[in-house]
Design an enzyme around this catalytic site. Structure first.
Site, PDB file in Angstrom:
ATOM      1  N   ASN A   1       0.804  -1.239   0.000  1.00  0.00           N
ATOM      2  CA  ASN A   1       0.000   0.000   0.000  1.00  0.00           C
ATOM      3  C   ASN A   1       0.829   1.277   0.000  1.00  0.00           C
ATOM      4  O   ASN A   1       0.312   2.335   0.377  1.00  0.00           O
ATOM      5  CB  ASN A   1      -0.971   0.047   1.199  1.00  0.00           C
ATOM      6  CG  ASN A   1      -2.054  -0.992   1.123  1.00  0.00           C
ATOM      7  OD1 ASN A   1      -2.189  -1.678   0.126  1.00  0.00           O
ATOM      8  ND2 ASN A   1      -2.812  -1.123   2.181  1.00  0.00           N
TER       9      ASN A   1
ATOM     10  N   GLU B   1       6.643  -5.159  -9.239  1.00  0.00           N
ATOM     11  CA  GLU B   1       6.753  -6.423  -8.486  1.00  0.00           C
ATOM     12  C   GLU B   1       8.172  -7.003  -8.600  1.00  0.00           C
ATOM     13  O   GLU B   1       8.367  -8.205  -8.758  1.00  0.00           O
ATOM     14  CB  GLU B   1       5.707  -7.435  -8.956  1.00  0.00           C
ATOM     15  CG  GLU B   1       4.270  -6.948  -8.870  1.00  0.00           C
ATOM     16  CD  GLU B   1       3.771  -6.718  -7.448  1.00  0.00           C
ATOM     17  OE1 GLU B   1       4.425  -7.176  -6.491  1.00  0.00           O
ATOM     18  OE2 GLU B   1       2.705  -6.084  -7.301  1.00  0.00           O
TER      19      GLU B   1
END
Length: 195
Positions: free
Chosen positions: A12, A86
């Site tokens: 987040n 990622e």
């Protein structure tokens, strides 16, 4: 001079939205970029960078056997930047390919990802990015439970903290909370904003 950047943060912290913003800024100026994301993360579909606020984009998935250097070298027009989301799921070989893109092709590379897993161990990609990156930047977010900076990722299952298991379990807010060190070790009660 081109450099390898590693931007890391807890869950987040806005990594995916930031990578999409960077790509937009380059492309708005007519400067092509190439985007990649780990093929391991299929929450929004394989090869899709998706932010929690709803923006998403189809990109090239990186699988274990993907040669990122070869993919970039094969592009038939100048690239101004290579962007990787990622990045924690990259292998050492992938990270070394990123260094070749910077050093041999002269293209800046910006990799975004988690630094540590839910057990506070480094991911392979993160470990080697911390070693080889020219610049490292922390992306900050706040603890799920308090106002302090989140530096860890707490895995949860059925409202309970999880400290053991496989390193990779793909998930979002249903599985992970960004937390400060105190709430990593003392997460109860597992209700947002109670402390």
């Amino acid at each position: 001079m081109a450099q390898l950047f590693f931007k890391y943060g807890a869950m987040n912290s806005g990594k995916s939205i930031d990578i999409l913003k960077v790509a937009h800024n380059y492309e708005e100026q007519g400067k092509p970029v190439q985007l990649f994301t780990s093929g391991v993360d299929t929450r929004a579909g394989r090869g899709i960078i998706a932010s929690r606020i709803g923006l998403k984009r189809q990109v090239t998935p990186v699988m274990e056997d993907t040669d990122i250097f070869a993919e970039v070298q094969a592009v038939d027009h100048p690239l101004y930047c290579v962007l990787i989301d990622e990045a924690q799921f990259l292998t050492k070989a992938h990270v070394l390919q990123l260094t070749k893109i910077v050093d041999e092709l002269g293209i800046p590379v910006m990799a975004f990802g988690l630094k540590n897993d839910f057990k506070n161990e480094l991911f392979e990609g993160s470990k080697y990015l911390l070693i080889y990156a020219d610049k490292i930047e922390e992306m900050k977010t706040i603890c799920w439970f308090c106002k302090h900076k989140a530096i860890m990722n707490l895995r949860v299952h059925d409202g309970k903290p999880v400290y053991q298991g496989e390193q990779v379990q793909i998930g979002g807010n249903e599985s992970y909370y960004p937390v400060c060190r105190h709430h990593y070790f003392h997460p109860a009660p597992l209700e947002r904003g109670k402390n």
